[in-house]
Design a protein around this motif. Structure first.
Motif, short mmCIF file in Angstrom:
data_model
loop_
_atom_site.label_atom_id
_atom_site.label_comp_id
_atom_site.label_asym_id
_atom_site.label_seq_id
_atom_site.Cartn_x
_atom_site.Cartn_y
_atom_site.Cartn_z
N TYR B 237 0.83 -1.68 -0.10
CA TYR B 237 -0.04 0.17 0.26
C TYR B 237 0.63 1.46 0.34
CZ TYR B 237 -3.33 -3.56 1.67
OH TYR B 237 -3.94 -4.09 1.42
N LYS B 290 2.73 -2.04 4.65
CA LYS B 290 2.15 -3.52 4.64
C LYS B 290 0.49 -2.89 4.62
CE LYS B 290 5.51 -6.05 5.86
NZ LYS B 290 5.19 -7.08 7.70
N SER B 291 0.43 -1.56 4.84
CA SER B 291 -1.02 -1.38 5.32
C SER B 291 -1.40 -0.14 5.04
CB SER B 291 -1.95 -1.87 6.39
OG SER B 291 -1.70 -0.68 7.48
N THR B 292 -2.39 0.69 4.48
CA THR B 292 -3.14 1.89 3.51
C THR B 292 -2.73 2.72 5.64
OG1 THR B 292 -4.65 0.51 2.46
CG2 THR B 292 -4.48 3.85 3.29
#
Ligand code: FES
Ligand code: FES
Lengths: 153, 766
Positions: B237, B290-292
């Motif tokens: 992301y 790894k994430s928004t």
């Protein structure tokens, strides 16, 4: 370890304590029906139900949902046949559709609290949910249709 | 007016060469190579013929039927809420004589060499592909009929397609489309000039409200896929820190804190635009995680020093004065209809007014976003909500040093577009980041602040109007100086003058019966990224002109609606070229003249519907405005109430639309309703302002848009309709321009206060 019942399924979370429910639902659980629109509780696109009441998932921490039931648009009705969903189809409410999951869940929360809302009740409950396509007149009509059907039943 | 079937050319039946869509050996209608092959020394082209890559009508591109009779239609225009995916499917289903309940619609990838033009803007999809797609449907229907006739060894004249089957008229025997699909697929596509289109009297879908929109059930259950909803294996992301001033660059940065944020993987520099195509990213630094959420947090921790560049001093208050000074001097003459100085000097009364409209931002509910990865076999693959997928391929290819044909663009649903998503800079960002991540799939998200502070903004403008009236109150002279940074500045060195298409959006295309009209365009420089916003320059032009007419009516002591009709004059057809309008929305001036009779009719109807002339309580007023744009005539009448504290409530709106024949009435109504809401938003609160080159707004608190409590409870749309042999007008944009002037004219009627500056708020509260 946080435990949340998402659409009836127990899910566990042990990520960063400041993680908003929105990003956990979308990025981890793959429940992409919940939308990002502003991140600041200003638009309602991320609305989900927490124990039946509408909350903004962008400004609700996952940890705040510990032990609670979270309902996203995917879980509102098993066959997608909630009276609001049906009314939304009948009246052709969605344009682009991006805001509509939030609108429907906000409306569900409203009707749970006030099964027979007045126009002013609808305006008050729904004014946190922006629709840039401008579907407000139909949203209003669809909520009234469901409320009126409920009144007759 | 007839719209001729365009020049026939052979349709090559490539399905016999085995280019199958893989739907199980039915009527497989695959790639074709016909269409508007553009000769180099061709005469001037209009309409779809003038679009890049032209149009296609080969049924094999758009229609597939398998042996169960299931029909799959390919939609090659982009769906952003206007309903085009459903509407084009209705057109094909109609001519195919299929049953819509057995039709599935899939979305075409971006591929203009294959499908013809796919740009979904300019309110022209239906106008440009209505006939080609009718022909595609009719050709497939004819092939099915021919296959049935061959099966029965009967003359084709004895068979007739009817609701998903072909009937042998003398005996009543019938064969289903599924039974005929394979044999039909083996036939050559009939020549264009032999096709028989259905008469409008036989329509079951076109012009009827017979179906539910194709994605609607998925939308209300959360299954519909938008730009940010793809989750390919191995997804990472990204968010991007961009220069706060347009044209700025990164001077230096320190990513140490960012890289400490759990989940952050990398910080990737994105180059500022190079010499090359428009719509390249602004440059900056991408934070990949790894994430928004981790990416957002990582960006917050980033320390960046920016070079602000040439636009560092852009200040909206100062720029307004620059525009005013410019508009008070003579400018480039666009239309010279006689001796204006003499006409003004000879007038009994003069009225001058300046109207100011600030920048606007689109704020589609879905912010810009895209997911891009390297394709396993080479090349790149994007999932993206884009209005112009072929342009997207080209700009991505440029940025990656690849060829457009190696870039696949899968177009998702767009969560609103409004012109923003005609510019694919956000897809290019995702592609550049994916490349830096070794081709890993990258989902890049713009936050709302990113969207509002890094838009291609609707222009800012100063419209100065002067008129002379004779002793009887008749307008004898009209001078309009329109002054606004041009979208052309996004495409190359700033030309400092509006382009023909911008001027043709209401400034020169002025259907008024006035002896001397002069239109000038003084210089205006651009200091930010300017782009198309739903209905574009029609917003300032219609606002100023329709407000000014109301001001002139007041000066003449006349009813504003009667005065407007009188200015338009008698019903007649005006060749836009006679007004020096070389644009006319790309359409032939001969086929699409401006029809003042139609403009009069929508204004008269709007006034009638709202009850023009009725007595109103104190604080209430009625206003009306009419406008021609995108080959469509619209008028809006509004009843407003203005409270003593200046709060405006629209009690009722009547919007009348004459877009010619109406293919999908419910969606035209929906567009009209939405346009009233958007027009009210921009009039009441819409404003982007700059200081030190930076946009001062950041989210929906500082750029408010209309909410449900501000929407009129009485919102009415009236469709005029028209003959299906006549010209089709646009729908998505032309309902916006009359809304703001109708609103301020109603406010004037209610309060006697004339709002010349948008947004309205400040004027009424002072
Ligand atoms: S994204 Fe949560 S309210 Fe806008
Ligand atoms: S339907 Fe597009 S934002 Fe509401």
């Amino acid at each position: 370890m946080t435990k949340v019942f998402v659409n009836g399924v127990a899910q566990t979370f042990d990520g960063d304590a400041d993680t908003p429910l929105l990003w956990w639902l979308r990025d981890e659980l793959g429940l992409t029906g919940t939308k990002f629109g502003c991140g600041e509780a200003l638009c309602g696109a991320c609305t989900v139900l927490m124990d039946g009441t509408a909350v903004r998932a962008c400004q609700t921490l996952v940890t705040a949902a510990d032990g609670l039931r979270v309902t996203t648009i995917e879980g509102l009705a098993p066959n997608g046949d909630h009276p609001l969903q049906k009314a939304w189809l009948e009246l052709g409410v969605p344009q682009c559709g991006f805001c509509q999951a939030g609108q429907i869940l906000q409306a569900a929360s409203l009707l749970k609290d006030l099964p027979h809302p007045t126009d002013a009740d609808i305006d008050a409950a729904m004014s946190g949910n922006i629709c840039r396509c401008g579907t407000y007149p139909r949203i209003h009509a669809a909520i009234k249709q469901v409320a009126n059907a409920g009144a007759k039943a | 007016m007839n719209r001729p079937l365009t020049t026939p050319d052979a349709i090559e039946n490539v399905s016999r060469r085995g280019l199958l869509l893989g739907l199980g050996g039915g009527l497989i209608l695959a790639v074709g190579l016909n269409g508007a092959a553009l000769a180099e020394d061709a005469p001037e082209k209009f309409g779809a013929d003038g679009d890049d890559n032209g149009w296609r009508d080969d049924p094999r591109l758009f229609i597939a039927i398998d042996e169960t009779g299931a029909v799959t239609l390919t939609n090659h225009r982009q769906e952003m809420g206007q309903g085009i995916k459903t509407s084009l499917a209705l057109v094909m289903t109609e001519e195919l004589e299929a049953d819509f309940a057995r039709v599935k619609v899939i979305q075409a990838d971006g591929d203009e060499p294959r499908y013809g033009n796919q740009d979904t803007d300019g309110s022209r999809s239906m106008r440009h592909v209505f006939l080609p797609l009718r022909r595609a449907g009719a050709a497939a229907r004819t092939m099915l009929e021919q296959a049935a006739a061959a099966r029965w060894k009967a003359p084709v004249a004895q068979v007739k397609a009817q609701n998903h089957a072909v009937v042998h008229t003398p005996t009543g025997r019938s064969l289903t489309y599924g039974e005929l699909a394979k044999a039909a697929a083996a036939l050559p596509v009939p020549p264009r000039e032999t096709l028989k289109l259905k008469p409008a009297s036989a329509f079951r879908y076109i012009g009827k409200d017979a179906v539910t929109g194709v994605d609607r059930a998925d939308i209300v259950t959360g299954k519909a896929v938008y730009g940010g909803d793809m989750r390919p294996e191995g997804l990472v992301y990204a968010v991007v820190a961009r220069p706060p001033v347009a044209g700025g660059t990164v001077a230096s940065f320190d990513a140490a804190e960012t890289l400490k944020v759990p989940g952050v993987l990398k910080v990737v520099p994105i180059d500022p635009p190079k010499e090359g195509p428009p719509f390249q990213p602004q440059g900056g630094l991408a934070v990949v995680a790894k994430s928004t959420w981790a990416a957002i947090k990582g960006r917050r921790a980033l320390k960046v020093t920016w070079n602000d560049g040439a636009n560092a001093a852009y200040d909206s208050d100062a720029f307004r004065k620059t525009l005013e000074a410019s508009a008070r001097q003579p400018g480039k003459v666009i239309h010279d209809g006689g001796d204006i100085e003499k006409a003004l000097a000879g007038a009994a009364k003069h009225v001058t007014a300046e109207y100011y409209l600030p920048h606007l931002t689109h704020v589609s509910m879905e912010t810009p976003t895209a997911t891009v990865r390297a394709r396993p076999g080479g090349g790149w693959e994007a999932w993206a909500p884009v209005q112009a997928p072929q342009v997207t391929r080209e700009v991505v290819a440029f940025a990656l040093g690849d060829k457009a044909e190696n870039i696949t663009v899968h177009v998702t649903l767009l969560g609103g577009g409004f012109g923003r998503k005609s510019k694919p800079d956000y897809v290019v960002e995702a592609a550049v980041v994916s490349k830096a991540m070794g081709g890993a799939p990258v989902k890049l998200t713009w936050t709302r602040e990113d969207d509002i502070q890094h838009d291609y903004y609707h222009t800012v403008s100063l419209e100065r109007l002067e008129a002379g009236l004779d002793a009887k109150g008749k307008v004898v002279a009209w001078r309009h100086r329109t002054c606004a940074p041009t979208i052309g500045s996004t495409f190359g060195p700033d030309p400092k003058h509006e382009a023909d298409d911008e001027l043709g959006m209401g400034a020169v295309s002025l259907p008024f019966d006035i002896p001397v009209i002069r239109v000038e365009n003084p210089e205006a420089e651009s200091h930010t990224r300017i782009g198309w916003f739903r209905s574009v320059s029609n917003i300032p032009h219609a606002y100023a002109i329709q407000s000014f007419v109301c001001e002139l009516a007041a000066a003449a002591g006349r009813d504003p609606k009667d005065f407007l009709l009188e200015l338009i004059g008698p019903a007649r057809k005006i060749n836009p070229r006679s007004l020096d309008d070389t644009f006319n929305y790309g359409e032939s001036p001969a086929l699409y003249p401006m029809d003042t009779g139609r403009l009069r009719a929508v204004i008269e109807r709007a006034a009638k519907e709202i009850g023009w002339g009725r007595t109103l309580p104190k604080g209430r007023g009625l206003g009306v405005a009419g406008h021609y744009s995108f080959i469509t005539y619209t008028a809006c009448a509004m009843e407003v109430e203005v409270a003593s504290d200046g709060t405006v409530q629209v009690i009722r709106s009547d919007l009348v639309v004459d877009c010619g024949p109406v293919v999908n009435p419910d969606r035209v109504r929906a567009q009209a309703e939405g346009s009233v809401i958007m027009g009210m938003s921009l009039a009441l609160t819409g404003q982007i302002s700059f200081k030190n080159g930076r946009a001062q707004q950041g989210n929906f608190d500082s750029f408010p848009v209309l909410r449900i409590d501000g929407a009129p409870k009485e919102i009415h749309t009236h469709l005029i309709g028209g003959d299906f042999d006549g010209p089709l007008g646009g729908v998505g944009e032309p309902c916006v321009p009359p809304v703001a002037p109708a609103l301020v004219n109603a406010i004037y009627a209610a309060t006697g206060k004339r709002v010349r500056d948008l947004p309205i708020g400040a004027t009424l509260k002072s």
